[in-house]
Design a protein around this motif. Structure first.
Motif, PDB file in Angstrom:
ATOM      1  N   LYS A 171       0.856  -1.185   0.000  1.00 45.18           N
ATOM      2  CA  LYS A 171       0.000   0.000   0.000  1.00 45.18           C
ATOM      3  C   LYS A 171       0.893   1.236   0.000  1.00 45.18           C
ATOM      4  CE  LYS A 171      -0.400   0.086   5.050  1.00 45.18           C
ATOM      5  NZ  LYS A 171      -1.331   0.087   6.201  1.00 45.18           N
ATOM      6  N   ALA A 172       0.280   2.400  -0.201  1.00 43.71           N
ATOM      7  CA  ALA A 172       1.053   3.644  -0.197  1.00 43.71           C
ATOM      8  C   ALA A 172       1.692   3.848   1.174  1.00 43.71           C
ATOM      9  CB  ALA A 172       0.152   4.823  -0.535  1.00 43.71           C
ATOM     10  N   MET A 173       2.966   4.257   1.174  1.00 42.10           N
ATOM     11  CA  MET A 173       3.713   4.472   2.406  1.00 42.10           C
ATOM     12  C   MET A 173       4.160   5.929   2.475  1.00 42.10           C
ATOM     13  SD  MET A 173       3.984   1.701   4.221  1.00 42.10           S
ATOM     14  CE  MET A 173       3.605  -0.042   4.016  1.00 42.10           C
ATOM     15  N   THR A 174       3.899   6.577   3.610  1.00 36.60           N
ATOM     16  CA  THR A 174       4.273   7.980   3.780  1.00 36.60           C
ATOM     17  C   THR A 174       5.184   8.135   4.987  1.00 36.60           C
ATOM     18  OG1 THR A 174       2.207   8.766   2.792  1.00 36.60           O
ATOM     19  CG2 THR A 174       3.418  10.326   4.163  1.00 36.60           C
ATOM     20  N   ALA A 175       6.228   8.934   4.824  1.00 37.27           N
ATOM     21  CA  ALA A 175       7.163   9.222   5.913  1.00 37.27           C
ATOM     22  C   ALA A 175       7.344  10.725   6.019  1.00 37.27           C
ATOM     23  CB  ALA A 175       8.505   8.547   5.668  1.00 37.27           C
ATOM     24  N   THR A 176       7.522  11.215   7.244  1.00 30.51           N
ATOM     25  CA  THR A 176       7.856  12.617   7.471  1.00 30.51           C
ATOM     26  C   THR A 176       9.360  12.732   7.640  1.00 30.51           C
ATOM     27  OG1 THR A 176       5.729  13.038   8.544  1.00 30.51           O
ATOM     28  CG2 THR A 176       7.495  14.626   8.938  1.00 30.51           C
ATOM     29  N   ILE A 177       9.979  13.613   6.863  1.00 27.49           N
ATOM     30  CA  ILE A 177      11.436  13.705   6.826  1.00 27.49           C
ATOM     31  C   ILE A 177      11.933  14.859   7.687  1.00 27.49           C
ATOM     32  CG2 ILE A 177      13.457  13.921   5.342  1.00 27.49           C
ATOM     33  CD1 ILE A 177      11.721  13.059   3.009  1.00 27.49           C
ATOM     34  N   ASP A 178      12.902  14.576   8.535  1.00 24.03           N
ATOM     35  CA  ASP A 178      13.656  15.615   9.219  1.00 24.03           C
ATOM     36  C   ASP A 178      14.904  15.861   8.381  1.00 24.03           C
ATOM     37  OD1 ASP A 178      15.200  17.245  10.777  1.00 24.03           O
ATOM     38  OD2 ASP A 178      15.187  15.969  12.555  1.00 24.03           O
ATOM     39  N   TRP A 179      14.954  16.991   7.683  1.00 24.07           N
ATOM     40  CA  TRP A 179      16.038  17.226   6.734  1.00 24.07           C
ATOM     41  C   TRP A 179      17.387  17.415   7.418  1.00 24.07           C
ATOM     42  CZ3 TRP A 179      15.203  15.961   1.924  1.00 24.07           C
ATOM     43  CH2 TRP A 179      13.892  15.968   1.444  1.00 24.07           C
ATOM     44  N   ASN A 180      17.380  17.687   8.726  1.00 24.55           N
ATOM     45  CA  ASN A 180      18.644  17.809   9.448  1.00 24.55           C
ATOM     46  C   ASN A 180      19.283  16.445   9.694  1.00 24.55           C
ATOM     47  OD1 ASN A 180      18.490  20.651   9.732  1.00 24.55           O
ATOM     48  ND2 ASN A 180      17.033  20.398  11.420  1.00 24.55           N
ATOM     49  N   GLU A 181      18.455  15.424   9.788  1.00 28.51           N
ATOM     50  CA  GLU A 181      18.933  14.052   9.965  1.00 28.51           C
ATOM     51  C   GLU A 181      18.002  13.140   9.179  1.00 28.51           C
ATOM     52  OE1 GLU A 181      20.008  10.902  13.557  1.00 28.51           O
ATOM     53  OE2 GLU A 181      19.413  12.956  14.009  1.00 28.51           O
ATOM     54  N   PRO A 182      18.190  13.089   7.854  1.00 27.91           N
ATOM     55  CA  PRO A 182      17.214  12.422   6.985  1.00 27.91           C
ATOM     56  C   PRO A 182      17.007  10.945   7.319  1.00 27.91           C
ATOM     57  CG  PRO A 182      18.758  13.738   5.698  1.00 27.91           C
ATOM     58  CD  PRO A 182      19.294  13.669   7.094  1.00 27.91           C
ATOM     59  N   VAL A 183      15.763  10.585   7.562  1.00 27.61           N
ATOM     60  CA  VAL A 183      15.361   9.197   7.777  1.00 27.61           C
ATOM     61  C   VAL A 183      14.013   9.004   7.101  1.00 27.61           C
ATOM     62  CG1 VAL A 183      14.719   7.422   9.448  1.00 27.61           C
ATOM     63  CG2 VAL A 183      16.555   9.015  10.000  1.00 27.61           C
ATOM     64  N   LEU A 184      13.887   7.929   6.347  1.00 28.02           N
ATOM     65  CA  LEU A 184      12.598   7.543   5.774  1.00 28.02           C
ATOM     66  C   LEU A 184      12.126   6.316   6.543  1.00 28.02           C
ATOM     67  CD1 LEU A 184      13.421   7.843   1.954  1.00 28.02           C
ATOM     68  CD2 LEU A 184      12.294   9.531   3.411  1.00 28.02           C
ATOM     69  N   SER A 185      11.066   6.472   7.312  1.00 31.99           N
ATOM     70  CA  SER A 185      10.579   5.388   8.163  1.00 31.99           C
ATOM     71  C   SER A 185       9.178   4.982   7.719  1.00 31.99           C
ATOM     72  CB  SER A 185      10.562   5.838   9.627  1.00 31.99           C
ATOM     73  OG  SER A 185      10.059   4.815  10.452  1.00 31.99           O
TER      74      SER A 185
END
Length: 240
Positions: free
Chosen positions: A88-102
């Motif tokens: 299914k579609a997966m959405t992550a919120t990115i912290d651009w200071n410490e990029p993580v895709l969760s």
């Protein structure tokens, strides 16, 4: 005249603000492009513009592919015809200071993959860890543009005053995309990934989820067991 000037100034300010936002968004999109390694060794997300693939090595031609949407700090993977890992579609919120895709309740955590050059690996590396009464020492010597390595290890049990040791010589190594490590002579799915580099230390995870680190040393790390400790290597090998 003054009103026209005011309108002109406001229009210019609006244009500058819009241009800044467009530039910021395009910069974020560029920052997303590249390889994202999964921190538990599950594989690699390779992103190129509005398309992404999931594979063991970061293959942009892999069949397991997705559409990418970026809306502010929200990154979404949308299924396509051949998608298989995410159903299914997966959405992550990115912290651009410490990029993580969760994704999937942190089951998949992707971080930007480091780029390790083969020539940088040549030489000596070591790691020492202790858990309870067990001390483990690993020493590596990478050779010939990191195409082969020697692996030395010691496992010391201070509680039983015993130790084991061994060495694997000239193990073949292949580096893919600067962070995926495989043995070209093996056909199984085992591989390990460099997930982070801090100074002279590189952190790894393998496809089974095991983690370790290796720190650059000037000479080969050698270990001399304490006097009186019994060498149990041969005894243990009999039961394996």
């Amino acid at each position: 005249m003054r009103e026209r000037l005011t309108v002109l100034v406001l229009a210019c300010m609006t244009l500058i603000a819009v241009s800044h936002n467009v530039f910021a968004e395009s910069q974020k999109e560029r920052n997303l492009n590249g390889f994202w390694v999964e921190t538990s060794g599950r594989g690699v997300l390779a992103i190129d513009g509005d398309m992404a693939t999931f594979s063991t090595t970061g293959d942009l031609k892999a069949d397991d592919r997705y559409q990418v949407e970026l809306n502010g700090n929200e990154f979404t993977l949308l299924r396509s015809k051949n998608s298989s890992t995410f159903n299914k579609a997966m959405t992550a919120t990115i912290d651009w200071n410490e990029p993580v895709l969760s994704f999937n309740n942190n089951r998949y955590r992707f971080i930007p993959a480091p780029e390790i050059k083969a020539a940088e690996l040549d030489g000596y590396w070591a790691e020492e860890t202790k858990k309870g009464n067990t001390l483990e020492i690993r020493a590596m010597q990478y050779k010939n543009q990191a195409s082969r390595y020697d692996f030395y290890w010691w496992k010391v049990n201070t509680g039983y005053a015993s130790y084991q040791h061994g060495v694997d010589k000239d193990v073949p190594l292949n580096i893919v995309n600067g962070f995926v490590f495989t043995n070209p002579n093996l056909s199984d799915a085992y591989r390990h990934y460099a997930i982070k580099r801090e100074g002279d230390t590189i952190y790894y995870v393998n496809s089974n989820g095991a983690r370790w680190s290796e720190t650059k040393t000037k000479t080969l790390r050698e270990y001399q067991p304490p006097k009186g400790f019994r060498d149990m290597t041969g005894v243990v090998n009999q039961y394996q």
